[in-house]
Write a protein that holds these residues in place. Structure first.
Motif, PDB file in Angstrom:
ATOM      1  N   ALA A 236       0.827  -1.217   0.000  1.00 54.36           N
ATOM      2  CA  ALA A 236       0.000   0.000   0.000  1.00 54.36           C
ATOM      3  C   ALA A 236       0.859   1.263   0.000  1.00 54.36           C
ATOM      4  O   ALA A 236       0.482   2.289  -0.577  1.00 54.36           O
ATOM      5  N   LEU A 237       2.018   1.196   0.642  1.00 54.11           N
ATOM      6  CA  LEU A 237       2.861   2.396   0.724  1.00 54.11           C
ATOM      7  C   LEU A 237       3.404   2.807  -0.644  1.00 54.11           C
ATOM      8  O   LEU A 237       3.830   3.946  -0.834  1.00 54.11           O
ATOM      9  N   PHE A 238       3.336   1.889  -1.638  1.00 48.28           N
ATOM     10  CA  PHE A 238       3.749   2.253  -2.998  1.00 48.28           C
ATOM     11  C   PHE A 238       2.751   3.199  -3.656  1.00 48.28           C
ATOM     12  O   PHE A 238       3.014   3.731  -4.730  1.00 48.28           O
ATOM     13  N   ALA A 239       1.620   3.448  -2.987  1.00 47.49           N
ATOM     14  CA  ALA A 239       0.667   4.452  -3.473  1.00 47.49           C
ATOM     15  C   ALA A 239       1.032   5.848  -2.991  1.00 47.49           C
ATOM     16  O   ALA A 239       0.385   6.818  -3.377  1.00 47.49           O
ATOM     17  N   THR A 240       2.057   5.978  -2.153  1.00 41.36           N
ATOM     18  CA  THR A 240       2.394   7.314  -1.635  1.00 41.36           C
ATOM     19  C   THR A 240       3.473   7.981  -2.494  1.00 41.36           C
ATOM     20  O   THR A 240       4.358   7.309  -3.044  1.00 41.36           O
ATOM     21  N   GLU A 241       3.385   9.312  -2.560  1.00 46.49           N
ATOM     22  CA  GLU A 241       4.446  10.066  -3.239  1.00 46.49           C
ATOM     23  C   GLU A 241       5.765   9.870  -2.506  1.00 46.49           C
ATOM     24  O   GLU A 241       6.835   9.926  -3.100  1.00 46.49           O
ATOM     25  N   ASP A 242       5.653   9.673  -1.204  1.00 44.86           N
ATOM     26  CA  ASP A 242       6.877   9.592  -0.406  1.00 44.86           C
ATOM     27  C   ASP A 242       7.673   8.328  -0.697  1.00 44.86           C
ATOM     28  O   ASP A 242       8.899   8.317  -0.560  1.00 44.86           O
ATOM     29  N   GLN A 243       6.998   7.264  -1.109  1.00 47.64           N
ATOM     30  CA  GLN A 243       7.743   6.064  -1.527  1.00 47.64           C
ATOM     31  C   GLN A 243       8.549   6.394  -2.790  1.00 47.64           C
ATOM     32  O   GLN A 243       9.726   6.055  -2.897  1.00 47.64           O
ATOM     33  N   LYS A 244       7.913   7.097  -3.745  1.00 44.15           N
ATOM     34  CA  LYS A 244       8.625   7.468  -4.978  1.00 44.15           C
ATOM     35  C   LYS A 244       9.800   8.384  -4.629  1.00 44.15           C
ATOM     36  O   LYS A 244      10.916   8.202  -5.109  1.00 44.15           O
ATOM     37  N   GLU A 245       9.514   9.389  -3.791  1.00 43.74           N
ATOM     38  CA  GLU A 245      10.546  10.352  -3.412  1.00 43.74           C
ATOM     39  C   GLU A 245      11.677   9.670  -2.631  1.00 43.74           C
ATOM     40  O   GLU A 245      12.858   9.903  -2.907  1.00 43.74           O
ATOM     41  N   GLN A 252      19.527   8.894  -6.301  1.00 42.94           N
ATOM     42  CA  GLN A 252      20.221  10.146  -6.642  1.00 42.94           C
ATOM     43  C   GLN A 252      21.196  10.588  -5.556  1.00 42.94           C
ATOM     44  O   GLN A 252      21.748  11.686  -5.609  1.00 42.94           O
ATOM     45  N   LYS A 253      21.387   9.748  -4.548  1.00 47.77           N
ATOM     46  CA  LYS A 253      22.335  10.008  -3.445  1.00 47.77           C
ATOM     47  C   LYS A 253      22.102  11.365  -2.786  1.00 47.77           C
ATOM     48  O   LYS A 253      23.000  12.177  -2.637  1.00 47.77           O
ATOM     49  N   ARG A 254      20.818  11.617  -2.413  1.00 48.76           N
ATOM     50  CA  ARG A 254      20.474  12.856  -1.703  1.00 48.76           C
ATOM     51  C   ARG A 254      19.472  12.531  -0.606  1.00 48.76           C
ATOM     52  O   ARG A 254      18.956  11.421  -0.537  1.00 48.76           O
ATOM     53  N   GLU A 255      19.200  13.518   0.246  1.00 45.57           N
ATOM     54  CA  GLU A 255      18.210  13.340   1.314  1.00 45.57           C
ATOM     55  C   GLU A 255      16.802  13.405   0.724  1.00 45.57           C
ATOM     56  O   GLU A 255      16.554  14.219  -0.167  1.00 45.57           O
ATOM     57  N   PRO A 256      15.869  12.560   1.201  1.00 43.77           N
ATOM     58  CA  PRO A 256      14.495  12.647   0.699  1.00 43.77           C
ATOM     59  C   PRO A 256      13.784  13.894   1.229  1.00 43.77           C
ATOM     60  O   PRO A 256      14.062  14.350   2.333  1.00 43.77           O
TER      61      PRO A 256
END
Ligand code: CAA
Length: 261
Positions: A236-245, A252-256
């Motif tokens: 279900a968490l794959f429905a969140t933007e935050d999973q993509k981010e 990209q080796k950066r902080e989310p």
């Protein structure tokens, strides 16, 4: 922001995304009477409903997190009175708070104090902390979940030892037994708890709530059903933007930069 209401027995403040509830009934070593129960439930429920809050710290004083339920308030009551009032049932509302609660325990956490700490999600102890279920010395037994949560937290051997003898354990023994996750010097307790709460509050909230729900389910269900629920929550968490981010930031080796916080 509305959380610092006029309570009698607790203090409530917020620091960025962390809510802090401090038990404040020093004349009774923070004994948990009915009024304190109402206030803790009211404050924690209000913080839980605030999308600006990502974690809660529950603490007491240096001398006592809480020395138990209020013995003087209960002493003269009859069994029908206790039953009809369903004494202590009000605490169930505290366990329904979805926002993670970090207990920061210094000094005595006895009886209902130990039980309240165990209702929290994560327990950090000062080196001065003392945990115990001394109800057996009063001719009763734990009544806020102690026999159940202690048995789950530390196993049968130590739970029986504590509940049958009323013996206190210190912070070192509590950590060894798995009751607390960290022990720190008393002077550092609140800062440590705030750091932990701040760390949690910086994550994506849907993943935090799902993580808490998944771990809590381990204590309520079979292994197969628990693993199944975990996997479904994971999907279900794959429905969140935050999973993509979160996953993009990793590659990209950066902080989310999470949206849901
Ligand atoms: N209920 C009501 N009042 C309490 C209290 C409690 N659980 N614990 C402490 N107090 C009060 C004391 O009566 C005292 O008040 P007075 O000054 O008016 O006499 C004040 O707080 C300070 O306490 P002490 O003088 O006893 O402080 P101390 O440093 O000498 O001892 C202590 C500290 C060892 C924690 C001792 O207070 C103590 O043993 N308290 C009771 C612990 C206990 O039995 N807890 C279990 C309660 S029952 C329960 O919790 C049921 C449940 O499962 C939910």
């Amino acid at each position: 922001n509305g959380h610092e209401n006029a309570y009698e027995n607790i203090l409530v403040e917020t620091r960025e995304r962390v809510g802090i509830i401090t038990l404040n009934r020093p004349r009774a070593l923070n004994a948990l009477d009915a009024a304190t129960l109402r206030e803790v439930v009211s404050a924690s429920t209000a913080l839980d409903a605030d999308p600006g809050i990502g974690a809660i710290v529950l603490t007491g004083s240096e001398k006592a997190f809480a020395a138990g339920a209020d013995i003087k308030e209960m002493a003269g009551r009859s069994a029908p009175e206790m039953y009809l009032a369903d004494w202590f049932a009000g605490w169930d509302a505290f366990t329904r708070v979805r926002t993670p609660v970090v207990a920061a325990v210094s000094g005595y956490a006895l009886g209902g104090g130990c039980e309240l700490a165990m209702m929290c999600d994560l327990l950090i102890a000062a080196d001065t902390a003392r945990f115990g279920q001394p109800e057996i010395n009063l001719g009763v037994i734990p009544g806020m979940g102690g026999s159940q949560r202690l048995a789950r937290a530390v196993g049968k051997a130590k739970a029986m030892d504590m509940v049958l003898t009323g013996r206190h354990i210190d912070a070192v023994e509590a950590e060894r037994a798995g009751l607390v996750s960290r022990v720190v010097p008393a002077a550092d307790l609140l800062q440590e708890a705030l750091d932990v709460a701040g760390t949690i509050a910086a994550k994506s909230l849907p993943s935090v709530l799902a993580a808490k729900e998944a771990v809590d389910t381990a204590f309520e269900t079979t292994l197969a059903q628990g693993v199944h629920l975990e996997r479904r929550l994971f999907h279900a968490l794959f429905a969140t933007e935050d999973q993509k981010e979160g996953m993009a930031a990793f590659t990209q080796k950066r902080e989310p930069r999470f949206t849901h916080r």
